[in-house]
Structure formats: C-alpha cells, structure tokens
Motif scaffolding. Structure first.
Motif, PDB file in Angstrom:
ATOM      1  N   THR A  98      -1.873  32.861 -18.757  1.00 28.83           N
ATOM      2  CA  THR A  98      -1.449  31.747 -17.912  1.00 28.83           C
ATOM      3  C   THR A  98      -2.481  30.623 -17.892  1.00 28.83           C
ATOM      4  N   GLY A  99      -3.613  30.870 -18.565  1.00 25.91           N
ATOM      5  CA  GLY A  99      -4.711  29.925 -18.493  1.00 25.91           C
ATOM      6  C   GLY A  99      -5.737  30.317 -17.446  1.00 25.91           C
ATOM      7  N   ASP A 100      -5.360  31.224 -16.557  1.00 29.27           N
ATOM      8  CA  ASP A 100      -6.268  31.734 -15.521  1.00 29.27           C
ATOM      9  C   ASP A 100      -6.671  33.154 -15.912  1.00 29.27           C
ATOM     10  N   LEU A 101      -7.818  33.285 -16.561  1.00 26.57           N
ATOM     11  CA  LEU A 101      -8.228  34.575 -17.102  1.00 26.57           C
ATOM     12  C   LEU A 101      -8.389  35.624 -16.014  1.00 26.57           C
ATOM     13  N   ALA A 102      -9.019  35.248 -14.908  1.00 24.66           N
ATOM     14  CA  ALA A 102      -9.241  36.222 -13.832  1.00 24.66           C
ATOM     15  C   ALA A 102      -7.917  36.747 -13.293  1.00 24.66           C
ATOM     16  N   ALA A 103      -6.958  35.856 -13.057  1.00 23.97           N
ATOM     17  CA  ALA A 103      -5.658  36.274 -12.522  1.00 23.97           C
ATOM     18  C   ALA A 103      -4.929  37.174 -13.508  1.00 23.97           C
ATOM     19  N   ASP A 104      -5.011  36.846 -14.790  1.00 20.81           N
ATOM     20  CA  ASP A 104      -4.320  37.649 -15.799  1.00 20.81           C
ATOM     21  C   ASP A 104      -4.929  39.044 -15.894  1.00 20.81           C
ATOM     22  N   LEU A 107      -4.021  41.153 -12.858  1.00 20.43           N
ATOM     23  CA  LEU A 107      -2.629  41.616 -12.947  1.00 20.43           C
ATOM     24  C   LEU A 107      -2.528  42.885 -13.777  1.00 20.43           C
ATOM     25  N   VAL A 108      -3.180  42.887 -14.945  1.00 21.68           N
ATOM     26  CA  VAL A 108      -3.049  44.041 -15.833  1.00 21.68           C
ATOM     27  C   VAL A 108      -3.860  45.231 -15.314  1.00 21.68           C
ATOM     28  N   LEU A 109      -5.010  44.988 -14.668  1.00 22.25           N
ATOM     29  CA  LEU A 109      -5.778  46.103 -14.119  1.00 22.25           C
ATOM     30  C   LEU A 109      -5.071  46.724 -12.922  1.00 22.25           C
ATOM     31  N   ARG A 110      -4.406  45.909 -12.139  1.00 26.27           N
ATOM     32  CA  ARG A 110      -3.616  46.468 -11.029  1.00 26.27           C
ATOM     33  C   ARG A 110      -2.502  47.355 -11.564  1.00 26.27           C
ATOM     34  N   ALA A 111      -1.873  46.931 -12.648  1.00 21.84           N
ATOM     35  CA  ALA A 111      -0.815  47.753 -13.259  1.00 21.84           C
ATOM     36  C   ALA A 111      -1.401  49.069 -13.788  1.00 21.84           C
ATOM     37  N   THR A 192     -14.101  60.016  -7.455  1.00 24.25           N
ATOM     38  CA  THR A 192     -15.175  59.739  -6.495  1.00 24.25           C
ATOM     39  C   THR A 192     -14.661  58.986  -5.270  1.00 24.25           C
ATOM     40  N   LEU A 193     -13.842  57.980  -5.506  1.00 24.73           N
ATOM     41  CA  LEU A 193     -13.286  57.140  -4.446  1.00 24.73           C
ATOM     42  C   LEU A 193     -11.877  56.735  -4.840  1.00 24.73           C
ATOM     43  N   PRO A 194     -11.071  56.276  -3.887  1.00 25.05           N
ATOM     44  CA  PRO A 194      -9.695  55.888  -4.222  1.00 25.05           C
ATOM     45  C   PRO A 194      -9.648  54.774  -5.260  1.00 25.05           C
ATOM     46  N   LEU A 195      -8.636  54.826  -6.097  1.00 24.39           N
ATOM     47  CA  LEU A 195      -8.393  53.799  -7.098  1.00 24.39           C
ATOM     48  C   LEU A 195      -7.372  52.823  -6.512  1.00 24.39           C
ATOM     49  N   THR A 196      -7.801  51.596  -6.232  1.00 29.71           N
ATOM     50  CA  THR A 196      -6.959  50.635  -5.524  1.00 29.71           C
ATOM     51  C   THR A 196      -6.903  49.295  -6.243  1.00 29.71           C
ATOM     52  N   HIS A 197      -5.943  48.472  -5.811  1.00 30.16           N
ATOM     53  CA  HIS A 197      -5.849  47.119  -6.355  1.00 30.16           C
ATOM     54  C   HIS A 197      -7.093  46.307  -5.998  1.00 30.16           C
ATOM     55  N   ALA A 198      -7.608  46.494  -4.797  1.00 34.62           N
ATOM     56  CA  ALA A 198      -8.805  45.752  -4.381  1.00 34.62           C
ATOM     57  C   ALA A 198      -9.984  46.086  -5.290  1.00 34.62           C
ATOM     58  N   TYR A 199     -10.090  47.349  -5.674  1.00 40.11           N
ATOM     59  CA  TYR A 199     -11.165  47.753  -6.576  1.00 40.11           C
ATOM     60  C   TYR A 199     -10.977  47.093  -7.940  1.00 40.11           C
ATOM     61  N   ALA A 200      -9.752  47.062  -8.439  1.00 39.59           N
ATOM     62  CA  ALA A 200      -9.468  46.413  -9.724  1.00 39.59           C
ATOM     63  C   ALA A 200      -9.852  44.937  -9.686  1.00 39.59           C
ATOM     64  N   ASP A 201      -9.512  44.262  -8.588  1.00 40.78           N
ATOM     65  CA  ASP A 201      -9.854  42.841  -8.453  1.00 40.78           C
ATOM     66  C   ASP A 201     -11.366  42.642  -8.457  1.00 40.78           C
ATOM     67  N   THR A 202     -12.081  43.534  -7.779  1.00 46.98           N
ATOM     68  CA  THR A 202     -13.535  43.422  -7.709  1.00 46.98           C
ATOM     69  C   THR A 202     -14.176  43.621  -9.078  1.00 46.98           C
ATOM     70  N   ILE A 203     -13.643  44.546  -9.855  1.00 48.10           N
ATOM     71  CA  ILE A 203     -14.153  44.764 -11.212  1.00 48.10           C
ATOM     72  C   ILE A 203     -14.056  43.474 -12.023  1.00 48.10           C
TER      73      ILE A 203
END
Length: 215
Positions: A98-104, A107-111, A192-203
């Motif tokens: 989309t031109g926004d690398l972080a957003a893209d 999206l895929v890490l959350r999936a 070790t810890l829950p796998l969450t969307h927030a964690y994916a975003d932080t990565i």
C-alpha cells in the motif's frame, strides 16, 4: 425406469483423500509425529492401507501433503478474493504493498499470529516443526515446500520497500525478514508469553525503528 448412473470415481477419490488429510492432521496433533502410523491414519479415515500406499510412498509424504493442503485452505480463507486459485505452496499470495511498509507488515504478522493460534493449525505445525529438528530430511522438505515460498513473499515486499527508499540501501531483506519472523516463532515454540496482535505490531515497530534513540 431411470438408467443406472455409475459412481463418480473421482469424487470418491477426493472424499477419500480429504478424509486421509483430516485423519493424518488429527493424529499427528493428538499423538505426535512418531506415534502416528499409516495404519492409524487409514483406520481414522475409514480407508484401506493400500489406498494410502497407492497415493503416497510414506507417512512423511502423507503428512506433508496434508499440511500443505491445510495451509493452502487457510490462505484461501484469508484471501477470499483469490477464489479457487490458491497455490499449495502459497506462492500465488503476496504481502500487500500500500506504500505503508509498517502497516503492510503488521497486517501479515497479525494474520500469522491468528494462524499459529488456530487449534487446527497449531497442533500439526508444532508436531512437524519438532520432528523436523531431529529428522533432517523432513525438516528440509518442510522448509523447501512451505517456509521458503512464504519467506520469498517477505523478500519481495522488502525489496520493493528498499527501492522506494523506505529501508537502508544496504539492508539485506533476508536478514530483515528474520527480525520479523524469528520473535513470533520463538514465543510460539516456547510458549513463554501469549502471542497477540499487539506483540506483532511491536515487533514491526522495533524492526523498522530500531532500539537506539534517534536524534
């Protein structure tokens, strides 16, 4: 009297193949790779042993094909616009640009998080991953048929980002993708810890922004 219609052998074969896939994945998830047998798969699927050996040379081949089919169906559900054209190795799908690398990337890490947390995917993925560590041949096949095609999608997206000036000119896309994938895999494998969307975003934020302060 209506004419007798011969059974559709291709439909019967598809049903049997699907039953074998489901049985193989269920058993490897319940009992692990080593305790899963051709006999057990055949009994669970309601088919004869000879049917399985007619289509596959080994237990590993059955499980690998069943897992690739599962991954393809999961990708198709996540990409409904692709319709019925999903490739088994996932190569037909790409990471959005989309031109926004972080957003893209988020999206895929959350999936990916959703996939790893899905009970249908988690058990066979964990079993095959564990066995691939001790069985070099199975591990190599797992990497070649499933992981490498998926990782190639990251390389393609990161190369495009580099060309657009969104990454350092000297950035190696293969190393960059490992910064994204490895933390998810580590947390998932070790529980070790829950796998969450927030964690994916932080990565993604850490990988793209770095850890050192910026002037």
């Amino acid at each position: 009297m209506a004419p007798h219609k011969a059974p559709d052998s291709s439909r019967r074969s598809d049903r049997s193949r699907r039953a074998i896939y489901d049985a193989a994945l269920a058993l490897v998830g319940e009992s692990g790779y080593r305790r899963t047998t051709i006999e057990g798969i055949a009994a669970r699927a309601g088919v004869g042993k000879q049917t399985i050996y007619r289509w596959w040379p080994s237990k590993a081949a059955v499980l690998m094909e069943a897992f690739l089919d599962l991954a393809a169906r999961a990708a198709e559900e996540a990409n409904p616009q692709a319709g019925g054209g999903a490739e088994v190795d996932g190569a037909e799908y790409g990471i959005p640009d989309t031109g926004d690398l972080a957003a893209d990337l988020k999206l895929v890490l959350r999936a990916t998080v959703d996939e790893l947390n899905d009970p249908l995917m988690e058990a066979p993925t964990r079993a095959l991953t564990a066995e691939g560590i001790v069985d070099a041949k199975l591990g190599a096949e797992f990497v070649e048929k499933l992981l490498d095609p998926q990782l190639a999608l990251y390389v393609t997206r990161l190369e495009a980002a580099k060309e657009a000036g969104q990454l350092r000119p000297d950035a190696d896309p293969r190393i960059a993708l490992e910064l994204l994938i490895a933390p998810l895999t580590h947390r998932w494998l070790l529980r070790t810890l829950p796998l969450t969307h927030a964690y994916a975003d932080t990565i993604v934020d850490y990988a793209l922004g770095g850890l050192t302060p910026r002037p």
